[in-house]
Design a protein around this motif. Structure first.
Motif, PDB file in Angstrom:
ATOM      1  N   SER A  12      17.011   9.864 -82.173  1.00 33.10           N
ATOM      2  CA  SER A  12      17.760   8.966 -81.309  1.00 33.10           C
ATOM      3  C   SER A  12      18.243   7.739 -82.075  1.00 33.10           C
ATOM      4  N   ALA A  13      17.379   7.173 -82.892  1.00 30.00           N
ATOM      5  CA  ALA A  13      17.750   6.003 -83.686  1.00 30.00           C
ATOM      6  C   ALA A  13      18.854   6.340 -84.689  1.00 30.00           C
ATOM      7  N   ASP A  50      22.100   6.637 -82.843  1.00 31.50           N
ATOM      8  CA  ASP A  50      22.603   5.298 -82.523  1.00 31.50           C
ATOM      9  C   ASP A  50      23.294   4.676 -83.726  1.00 31.50           C
ATOM     10  N   ARG A  51      22.691   4.827 -84.902  1.00 30.98           N
ATOM     11  CA  ARG A  51      23.293   4.276 -86.122  1.00 30.98           C
ATOM     12  C   ARG A  51      24.616   4.964 -86.441  1.00 30.98           C
ATOM     13  N   GLN A  68      27.179   3.599 -83.975  1.00 27.72           N
ATOM     14  CA  GLN A  68      27.555   2.234 -84.352  1.00 27.72           C
ATOM     15  C   GLN A  68      28.485   2.248 -85.542  1.00 27.72           C
TER      16      GLN A  68
END
Length: 61
Positions: free
Chosen positions: A46-47, A50-51, A54
């Motif tokens: 998930s992280a 997200d990166r 972004q």
């Protein structure tokens, strides 16, 4: 950006391996431990996603 995708592929491979191990686990304790690791890996994925998002939105702006 390629490094993020490489990291994502690695994490997905880890999830597959942990899933297979959890299915084959002989004890409930082992199964719970592996599922706990799966949860941590899901958070990592998930992280990373997200990166990636972004990075994509900042390159469009």
């Amino acid at each position: 950006m390629n490094a993020l995708w490489d990291e994502l592929v690695h994490e997905l491979g880890t999830v597959r391996a942990l899933s297979a191990a959890a299915l084959e686990a002989r004890s409930e304790t082992s199964r719970v431990a592996l599922i706990t690791l799966l949860d941590a890996e899901a958070a990592e994925i998930s992280a990373i996603l997200d990166r990636i998002l972004q990075s994509e939105t900042s390159s469009v702006a």
